[in-house]
Design an enzyme around this catalytic site. Sequence first.
Site, PDB file in Angstrom:
ATOM      1  N   LYS A 207       0.810  -1.215   0.000  1.00 32.90           N
ATOM      2  CA  LYS A 207       0.000   0.000   0.000  1.00 32.90           C
ATOM      3  C   LYS A 207       0.845   1.268   0.000  1.00 32.90           C
ATOM      4  O   LYS A 207       2.029   1.245   0.322  1.00 32.90           O
ATOM      5  CB  LYS A 207      -0.986  -0.030   1.176  1.00 32.90           C
ATOM      6  N   ARG A 247      -3.122 -10.013   5.369  1.00 27.74           N
ATOM      7  CA  ARG A 247      -3.627 -10.166   4.004  1.00 27.74           C
ATOM      8  C   ARG A 247      -2.545  -9.672   3.051  1.00 27.74           C
ATOM      9  O   ARG A 247      -2.171  -8.495   3.081  1.00 27.74           O
ATOM     10  CB  ARG A 247      -4.923  -9.364   3.842  1.00 27.74           C
TER      11      ARG A 247
END
Length: 272
Positions: A207, A247
């Site tokens: 991210k 995740r």
Amino acid sequence: MTLVMGILNVTPDSFSDGGRFLTADAAIAQGLELARQGADIIDVGGESTRPGAERVEPGEEVERVLPVVEALAAEGLTVSIDTMRARTARAAVDAGARLVNDVSGGLADPDMARIVGELECEYVAMHWRAHSPQMDATDAYRDVVAEVRDELAARVDALVSAGVRPERIVLDPGLGFSKVTDSNWPLLARMRDWAGDHRVLVGASRKRFLGAAIARDGVDAADPAAREHATTAITALCADRDVWAVRVHDARAARDAVQVVSAWQNALDPEL
């Protein structure tokens, strides 16, 4: 031991791997490969939630994910469905998914809480404030930890009132969702302050805020692939803090990190 949730995007426009696994055959093969690499859960999603992404039609989302969920579940894999729609959640659980991973925490679909309660499956409620086109504009906090804590607590109350058993609820701080860069780090550093006794799923993989942290000459911090080592560092820190699951895109790197932390902890205390 921290579980590894492998990301399987059956989408053309996800931020890191959009289009790579758009066909059912490609997605099924990737799901099996993630499991071979060490993923405990395969998280199948048919709608991108990257910043700026537009919503996909409900029928198209179901068509993308259902054959993949069904095939992977038939292979004995633990499958989760990454969706904000109750219709998709029900279809996927009926096809063999065991967990619903809802980035909106039930806010995007008023039927989600009731349906999850009826399905009696595990449910990930993520902190969320707005759909992808608007979410960056809602990165406004006086105290990000306290506000995420309170907003997640409100979701838990609503879910329980709708029939979801508290022990089935997993909390996700929503890294990158209404949190562009600096808002993410306090949520990682002070996890128990917002999660309480709930299990936690951390989805930091590749991210933007990791890119900001590693930015330096010679590193293309805007390239999601350049953030993979930083992702593995987050996985190791999460494993050291007994986070329920991470995740990730790279299941092998995450599994290695979790097992190294486990070996380290066992050497410190052989009773672990």
